[in-house]
Design an enzyme around this catalytic site. Sequence first.
Site, PDB file in Angstrom:
ATOM      1  N   ASN A  65       0.874  -1.186   0.000  1.00 48.03           N
ATOM      2  CA  ASN A  65       0.000   0.000   0.000  1.00 48.03           C
ATOM      3  C   ASN A  65       0.908   1.232   0.000  1.00 48.03           C
ATOM      4  O   ASN A  65       2.091   1.128   0.362  1.00 48.03           O
ATOM      5  CB  ASN A  65      -0.981  -0.036   1.189  1.00 48.03           C
ATOM      6  CG  ASN A  65      -0.303   0.205   2.530  1.00 48.03           C
ATOM      7  OD1 ASN A  65       0.388   1.207   2.714  1.00 48.03           O
ATOM      8  ND2 ASN A  65      -0.479  -0.719   3.467  1.00 48.03           N
ATOM      9  N   HIS A  85      -8.591   0.281   2.332  1.00 44.68           N
ATOM     10  CA  HIS A  85      -9.574  -0.518   3.079  1.00 44.68           C
ATOM     11  C   HIS A  85     -10.676   0.436   3.563  1.00 44.68           C
ATOM     12  O   HIS A  85     -10.383   1.593   3.899  1.00 44.68           O
ATOM     13  CB  HIS A  85      -8.948  -1.112   4.354  1.00 44.68           C
ATOM     14  CG  HIS A  85      -8.272  -2.430   4.197  1.00 44.68           C
ATOM     15  ND1 HIS A  85      -7.153  -2.764   4.928  1.00 44.68           N
ATOM     16  CD2 HIS A  85      -8.557  -3.519   3.434  1.00 44.68           C
ATOM     17  CE1 HIS A  85      -6.785  -3.994   4.621  1.00 44.68           C
ATOM     18  NE2 HIS A  85      -7.612  -4.484   3.722  1.00 44.68           N
ATOM     19  N   ARG A 107      -8.952  -4.200  -2.053  1.00 46.56           N
ATOM     20  CA  ARG A 107      -8.593  -5.447  -1.358  1.00 46.56           C
ATOM     21  C   ARG A 107      -9.738  -6.466  -1.303  1.00 46.56           C
ATOM     22  O   ARG A 107      -9.511  -7.609  -0.931  1.00 46.56           O
ATOM     23  CB  ARG A 107      -8.138  -5.136   0.062  1.00 46.56           C
ATOM     24  CG  ARG A 107      -6.927  -4.197   0.166  1.00 46.56           C
ATOM     25  CD  ARG A 107      -5.670  -4.867  -0.359  1.00 46.56           C
ATOM     26  NE  ARG A 107      -4.489  -4.090  -0.092  1.00 46.56           N
ATOM     27  CZ  ARG A 107      -3.761  -4.170   1.041  1.00 46.56           C
ATOM     28  NH1 ARG A 107      -4.106  -5.014   1.983  1.00 46.56           N
ATOM     29  NH2 ARG A 107      -2.696  -3.420   1.184  1.00 46.56           N
ATOM     30  N   ASP A 118     -11.846   0.512   6.426  1.00 48.80           N
ATOM     31  CA  ASP A 118     -11.532   0.977   7.788  1.00 48.80           C
ATOM     32  C   ASP A 118     -10.493   2.100   7.824  1.00 48.80           C
ATOM     33  O   ASP A 118     -10.137   2.587   8.890  1.00 48.80           O
ATOM     34  CB  ASP A 118     -11.119  -0.194   8.694  1.00 48.80           C
ATOM     35  CG  ASP A 118      -9.736  -0.753   8.388  1.00 48.80           C
ATOM     36  OD1 ASP A 118      -8.995  -0.188   7.568  1.00 48.80           O
ATOM     37  OD2 ASP A 118      -9.390  -1.793   9.006  1.00 48.80           O
ATOM     38  N   CYS A 166      -7.224  -1.545  12.756  1.00 45.51           N
ATOM     39  CA  CYS A 166      -6.665  -2.752  12.112  1.00 45.51           C
ATOM     40  C   CYS A 166      -5.967  -3.684  13.081  1.00 45.51           C
ATOM     41  O   CYS A 166      -5.695  -4.821  12.742  1.00 45.51           O
ATOM     42  CB  CYS A 166      -5.607  -2.436  11.073  1.00 45.51           C
ATOM     43  SG  CYS A 166      -5.683  -0.948  10.194  1.00 45.51           S
ATOM     44  N   ARG A 202       0.413 -12.103   2.385  1.00 44.50           N
ATOM     45  CA  ARG A 202      -0.438 -12.185   3.576  1.00 44.50           C
ATOM     46  C   ARG A 202      -1.335 -13.421   3.626  1.00 44.50           C
ATOM     47  O   ARG A 202      -2.022 -13.640   4.627  1.00 44.50           O
ATOM     48  CB  ARG A 202      -1.292 -10.907   3.706  1.00 44.50           C
ATOM     49  CG  ARG A 202      -0.473  -9.633   3.866  1.00 44.50           C
ATOM     50  CD  ARG A 202      -1.297  -8.475   4.421  1.00 44.50           C
ATOM     51  NE  ARG A 202      -1.823  -8.801   5.747  1.00 44.50           N
ATOM     52  CZ  ARG A 202      -2.686  -8.043   6.403  1.00 44.50           C
ATOM     53  NH1 ARG A 202      -3.132  -6.921   5.868  1.00 44.50           N
ATOM     54  NH2 ARG A 202      -3.127  -8.398   7.604  1.00 44.50           N
ATOM     55  N   ASN A 261      -8.078  -8.081   9.417  1.00 43.70           N
ATOM     56  CA  ASN A 261      -8.127  -8.408   7.989  1.00 43.70           C
ATOM     57  C   ASN A 261      -8.385  -9.867   7.600  1.00 43.70           C
ATOM     58  O   ASN A 261      -8.803 -10.126   6.478  1.00 43.70           O
ATOM     59  CB  ASN A 261      -6.811  -7.990   7.312  1.00 43.70           C
ATOM     60  CG  ASN A 261      -6.512  -6.506   7.471  1.00 43.70           C
ATOM     61  OD1 ASN A 261      -5.378  -6.095   7.367  1.00 43.70           O
ATOM     62  ND2 ASN A 261      -7.531  -5.691   7.743  1.00 43.70           N
TER      63      ASN A 261
HETATM   64  N1  ARG Z   1       0.451  -3.487   5.708  1.00 41.76           N
HETATM   65  C1  ARG Z   1      -0.882  -3.958   5.831  1.00 41.76           C
HETATM   66  C2  ARG Z   1      -1.501  -4.151   4.451  1.00 41.76           C
HETATM   67  O1  ARG Z   1      -1.246  -3.374   3.573  1.00 41.76           O
HETATM   68  C3  ARG Z   1      -1.689  -3.012   6.648  1.00 41.76           C
HETATM   69  C4  ARG Z   1      -3.079  -3.466   6.916  1.00 41.76           C
HETATM   70  C5  ARG Z   1      -3.845  -2.528   7.741  1.00 41.76           C
HETATM   71  N2  ARG Z   1      -5.129  -3.034   8.026  1.00 41.76           N
HETATM   72  C6  ARG Z   1      -6.289  -2.397   7.849  1.00 41.76           C
HETATM   73  N3  ARG Z   1      -7.362  -3.007   8.222  1.00 41.76           N
HETATM   74  N4  ARG Z   1      -6.385  -1.237   7.264  1.00 41.76           N
HETATM   75  O2  ARG Z   1      -2.239  -5.062   4.216  1.00 41.76           O
END
Ligand code: ARG
Length: 298
Positions: free
Chosen positions: A42, A196, A167, A198, A292, A116, A92
């Site tokens: 991101n 996201h 995502r 959130d 998160c 991930r 997530n």
């Molecule tokens: N580095 C993680 C990603 O890019 C951060 C996730 C943060 N989570 C969130 N729910 N916004 O996936």
Amino acid sequence: MGHVITDKKDIKFKLTDLPVMQKPNSVLMVRPTYFSVDYVINPHMEGNVGKVDKEKAMMEWEKVKSAFELAGVDVHVIDGEEGLPDMVFCANQSLPYYSEEGGKEVLMSIMNSKHRKDEVQHVERWYMENGYEIHHLNYKKIDNFEGMGDAIWHSGRKLLWGGYGFRSSLDAYDFVSDKWDVPVIALELNDPAFYHLDTCFCMLNQDSVLIYPKAFTQNGVDIIKSLFKNVIEADEYEAKELFACNATCPNGKHVIIQRGAEKVNQQLKDAGFEVIEVDTSQFLLSGGSVFCMKMMVW
Ligand code: ARG
């Protein structure tokens, strides 16, 4: 049958028409032993590979945990896994659900990034041990779905707000809507810094939400404004640099938020919320903050 709503004109209900959903009373957190920025998935992670101060991250995480406890929320903790530096962002990997008839259920995510994907099975183990009925999406049909990063229950009601575009795919919400017979309001996200839901939408209570409007289409903003009585807006600096909308209100009263979002904090206080500021500086390097770092669970 549930249904997925993408247009304001298709909202044919009032919030009070929707069945009540018991609110979760605890959170799950993942200890950040192996947290770091090892890759860039991101825009916030750019330039931050190898920059996390692990000791500081652990201290910040402990304080976020204490903030939940201060707000009267029970905290369950699982260990992180070596080689999965983003597992700490446990909003997530899943979307839990509760109904009076069926009890505790959970839908496991299909992570968008290959880095991930393996996180999901480790979080799934916790659900297995804690009496949840577990569901999976059909990965042949659905590309991605990142759990409560994008899918947020309306406070106390059987209504899901679902972000899509970066995502999570819109198709995932058809599944959710049918499975649990709930309407889903799907909001298109259009700024990669707000990848996201959130990151730009924080459910405060049944009538109140904190958003960064520019992350949505006009149609999305109109839908949000039609269902919430109080819409608090963050400016670009507080939303993008401080992740103000990644705050969380676990009990309808306390808002746990990254330190320094002064304009948002004032608006929250004016609306009767109690602000608990924490520092998540190390997690911001990875594009994440308070919301998160936990999963609300029953
Ligand atoms: N580095 C993680 C990603 O890019 C951060 C996730 C943060 N989570 C969130 N729910 N916004 O996936």
